[in-house]
Design an enzyme around this catalytic site. Structure first.
Site, PDB file in Angstrom:
ATOM      1  N   SER A  48      -5.872   6.835  -0.705  1.00  0.00           N
ATOM      2  CA  SER A  48      -5.018   7.468  -1.720  1.00  0.00           C
ATOM      3  C   SER A  48      -5.100   6.706  -3.049  1.00  0.00           C
ATOM      4  CB  SER A  48      -3.565   7.464  -1.204  1.00  0.00           C
ATOM      5  OG  SER A  48      -2.663   7.851  -2.212  1.00  0.00           O
ATOM      6  N   LEU A  87      -5.329   4.664  -6.294  1.00  0.00           N
ATOM      7  CA  LEU A  87      -6.265   3.709  -6.881  1.00  0.00           C
ATOM      8  C   LEU A  87      -7.295   3.238  -5.858  1.00  0.00           C
ATOM      9  CD1 LEU A  87      -3.674   1.553  -8.896  1.00  0.00           C
ATOM     10  CD2 LEU A  87      -4.814   3.665  -9.568  1.00  0.00           C
ATOM     11  N   ASP A 130      -6.752   2.095   6.043  1.00  0.00           N
ATOM     12  CA  ASP A 130      -5.484   2.759   5.712  1.00  0.00           C
ATOM     13  C   ASP A 130      -4.794   3.151   7.013  1.00  0.00           C
ATOM     14  OD1 ASP A 130      -3.401   4.333   4.360  1.00  0.00           O
ATOM     15  OD2 ASP A 130      -4.780   4.428   2.664  1.00  0.00           O
ATOM     16  N   ASP A 185      -3.011  -0.910  10.073  1.00  0.00           N
ATOM     17  CA  ASP A 185      -1.838  -1.358   9.318  1.00  0.00           C
ATOM     18  C   ASP A 185      -2.200  -2.752   8.802  1.00  0.00           C
ATOM     19  OD1 ASP A 185       0.583  -2.592   8.572  1.00  0.00           O
ATOM     20  OD2 ASP A 185       1.727  -1.333   9.953  1.00  0.00           O
ATOM     21  N   CYS A 223      -5.430  -2.562  -2.072  1.00  0.00           N
ATOM     22  CA  CYS A 223      -4.623  -1.561  -2.793  1.00  0.00           C
ATOM     23  C   CYS A 223      -3.459  -1.055  -1.958  1.00  0.00           C
ATOM     24  CB  CYS A 223      -5.485  -0.364  -3.194  1.00  0.00           C
ATOM     25  SG  CYS A 223      -6.589  -0.686  -4.564  1.00  0.00           S
ATOM     26  N   TYR A 226      10.201  -4.660  -4.761  1.00  0.00           N
ATOM     27  CA  TYR A 226       8.833  -4.418  -5.234  1.00  0.00           C
ATOM     28  C   TYR A 226       8.403  -5.525  -6.201  1.00  0.00           C
ATOM     29  CZ  TYR A 226       4.867  -1.781  -7.108  1.00  0.00           C
ATOM     30  OH  TYR A 226       3.620  -1.376  -7.493  1.00  0.00           O
ATOM     31  N   LYS A 236       5.266  -8.137  -5.757  1.00  0.00           N
ATOM     32  CA  LYS A 236       4.122  -8.222  -6.673  1.00  0.00           C
ATOM     33  C   LYS A 236       4.058  -9.607  -7.318  1.00  0.00           C
ATOM     34  CE  LYS A 236       2.470  -4.209  -5.790  1.00  0.00           C
ATOM     35  NZ  LYS A 236       1.185  -4.029  -5.114  1.00  0.00           N
TER      36      LYS A 236
HETATM   37  N1  LIG Z   1      -0.178   3.884  -9.320  1.00  0.00           N
HETATM   38  C1  LIG Z   1       0.445   3.085 -10.175  1.00  0.00           C
HETATM   39  O1  LIG Z   1       0.871   3.500 -11.250  1.00  0.00           O
HETATM   40  C2  LIG Z   1       0.599   1.618  -9.841  1.00  0.00           C
HETATM   41  C3  LIG Z   1       1.195   0.777 -10.779  1.00  0.00           C
HETATM   42  C4  LIG Z   1       1.335  -0.584 -10.484  1.00  0.00           C
HETATM   43  C5  LIG Z   1       0.872  -1.072  -9.284  1.00  0.00           C
HETATM   44  N2  LIG Z   1       0.320  -0.232  -8.392  1.00  0.00           N
HETATM   45  C6  LIG Z   1      -0.130  -0.796  -7.116  1.00  0.00           C
HETATM   46  O2  LIG Z   1      -1.443  -0.353  -6.850  1.00  0.00           O
HETATM   47  C7  LIG Z   1      -1.601  -0.164  -5.450  1.00  0.00           C
HETATM   48  C8  LIG Z   1      -2.089   1.248  -5.190  1.00  0.00           C
HETATM   49  O3  LIG Z   1      -1.158   2.146  -5.746  1.00  0.00           O
HETATM   50  P1  LIG Z   1      -1.359   3.724  -5.607  1.00  0.00           P
HETATM   51  O4  LIG Z   1      -0.617   4.344  -6.716  1.00  0.00           O
HETATM   52  O5  LIG Z   1      -2.806   4.015  -5.449  1.00  0.00           O
HETATM   53  O6  LIG Z   1      -0.554   3.956  -4.245  1.00  0.00           O
HETATM   54  P2  LIG Z   1      -0.678   5.142  -3.156  1.00  0.00           P
HETATM   55  O7  LIG Z   1       0.681   5.331  -2.584  1.00  0.00           O
HETATM   56  O8  LIG Z   1      -1.364   6.324  -3.740  1.00  0.00           O
HETATM   57  O9  LIG Z   1      -1.635   4.503  -2.057  1.00  0.00           O
HETATM   58  C9  LIG Z   1      -1.214   3.457  -1.243  1.00  0.00           C
HETATM   59  C10 LIG Z   1      -1.957   3.560   0.064  1.00  0.00           C
HETATM   60  O10 LIG Z   1      -1.580   2.430   0.869  1.00  0.00           O
HETATM   61  C11 LIG Z   1      -1.479   2.897   2.195  1.00  0.00           C
HETATM   62  N3  LIG Z   1      -0.601   2.004   2.954  1.00  0.00           N
HETATM   63  C12 LIG Z   1       0.742   1.857   2.822  1.00  0.00           C
HETATM   64  N4  LIG Z   1       1.188   0.961   3.722  1.00  0.00           N
HETATM   65  C13 LIG Z   1       0.106   0.541   4.429  1.00  0.00           C
HETATM   66  C14 LIG Z   1      -0.074  -0.362   5.496  1.00  0.00           C
HETATM   67  N5  LIG Z   1       0.961  -1.046   6.039  1.00  0.00           N
HETATM   68  N6  LIG Z   1      -1.320  -0.551   5.986  1.00  0.00           N
HETATM   69  C15 LIG Z   1      -2.371   0.132   5.466  1.00  0.00           C
HETATM   70  N7  LIG Z   1      -2.264   1.001   4.447  1.00  0.00           N
HETATM   71  C16 LIG Z   1      -1.031   1.201   3.940  1.00  0.00           C
HETATM   72  C17 LIG Z   1      -0.893   4.310   2.086  1.00  0.00           C
HETATM   73  O11 LIG Z   1      -1.147   5.057   3.258  1.00  0.00           O
HETATM   74  C18 LIG Z   1      -1.633   4.826   0.876  1.00  0.00           C
HETATM   75  O12 LIG Z   1      -2.831   5.482   1.234  1.00  0.00           O
HETATM   76  C19 LIG Z   1      -0.246  -0.457  -4.803  1.00  0.00           C
HETATM   77  O13 LIG Z   1      -0.237  -1.772  -4.309  1.00  0.00           O
HETATM   78  C20 LIG Z   1       0.720  -0.317  -5.953  1.00  0.00           C
HETATM   79  O14 LIG Z   1       1.857  -1.139  -5.764  1.00  0.00           O
HETATM   80  C21 LIG Z   1       0.172   1.110  -8.649  1.00  0.00           C
END
Ligand SMILES: NC(=O)c1ccc[n+]([C@@H]2O[C@H](COP(=O)([O-])OP(=O)(O)OC[C@H]3O[C@@H](n4cnc5c(N)ncnc54)[C@H](O)[C@@H]3O)[C@@H](O)[C@H]2O)c1
Length: 249
Positions: free
Chosen positions: A24, A26, A45, A68, A95, A172, A176
């Protein structure tokens, strides 16, 4: 296209990456670009994610490891899959992440922030990232060093919330901030083996992709912290690519 630029953009060819949260947002964008640029990728994932379908759609150079990130056995299996299917591991990109949006104390309802939720976010985001880092590093250590002594590269995902957390982001932001804090000591631990470790500080995706953020929350945060186009998925990928290629980082 300029020949050097072409080389730069396709230099991932033959490399093997492991991307957590790769089904999903990024992580998915990173997996797609790795495969598009000639590398192989293991999507790590949750079993309930779209990882299997995504891997099937990307072809033979992509595999799904249902896992996980907080589980030692699951992540060991994912790293083994990279070695068994693609022969090695060069890049690991963390990610996978979760968030909750809850105030420290809800005075209207007289309810404190759930300790369980706080601990879950810390566990997935910090311990999960560390679990992947330590096991990926072991696999990268088996690579023959290149002419500059490099064996691999690990990239983690932090957030603007590490430095500028908003209301409701105690868990959160702490998670981070923990990723930011552990980056330097881990980088120092692994530097003698030629394994580079970096953390990207993502602001906010211009596209709403996160499964953990509602559209309403995303729009509100976006208006608070974002300049136009910051955090676009493709830009995040370019940062990953630059970090991986720039050996002085
Ligand atoms: N999208 C943003 O604007 C943004 C901003 C700042 C930081 N981030 C960070 O970037 C990263 C990716 O963000 P995103 O928006 O792509 O998130 P997203 O929710 O689209 O994707 C996260 C993925 O992590 C997987 N996941 C969750 N828990 C898990 C686990 N225990 N084991 C394995 N997989 C697991 C989910 O199934 C999902 O596919 C995250 O760490 C988020 O905190 C994102």
């Amino acid at each position: 296209m300029n020949k050097n630029l072409y080389f730069y953009l396709t230099a991932e060819a033959g490399m093997v990456g492991l991307v957590t949260g790769g089904a999903s947002g990024l992580g998915r964008a990173t997996v797609e670009r790795l495969v598009q640029n000639g590398a192989s990728a293991v999507i790590v994932d949750l079993p309930s994610s779209d990882g299997q379908a995504l891997a099937a759609s990307l072809g033979d150079r992509c595999a799904f490891a249902p896992a996980d990130v907080t589980s030692e056995a699951d992540v060991r299996s994912a790293v083994s899959l990279a070695r068994e299917k693609f022969g090695r591991l060069d890049i690991a990109v963390n990610c996978a992440g979760i968030a909750v949006a809850v105030k420290t104390y809800n005075f209207k309802k007289d309810v404190p922030h759930s300790l369980e939720d706080f601990q879950r976010v810390i566990n997935v985001n910090i311990a999960g990232s560390f679990n992947v880092i330590r096991l990926a590093a072991g696999e990268m250590g088996k690579n023959e060093a290149d002419a500059d002594g490099h064996r691999g590269c690990i990239i983690n995902t932090a957030s603007v919330a590490a430095y500028d957390g908003q209301v409701g982001q105690a868990a959160y932001s702490a998670s981070k901030g923990g990723i930011v804090g552990m980056t330097l000591p881990i980088a120092r631990d692994l530097a003698p083996m030629g394994i580079r470790v970096m953390t990207i500080y993502v602001v906010q995706n211009v596209e709403k992709t996160s499964s953990f953020m509602s559209s309403k929350m995303w729009k509100k945060r976006h208006s608070l912290i974002c300049r136009p186009k910051c955090g676009k998925k493709v830009i995040v990928w370019h940062v990953v690519q630059n970090v991986e290629k720039n050996v002085i980082v």
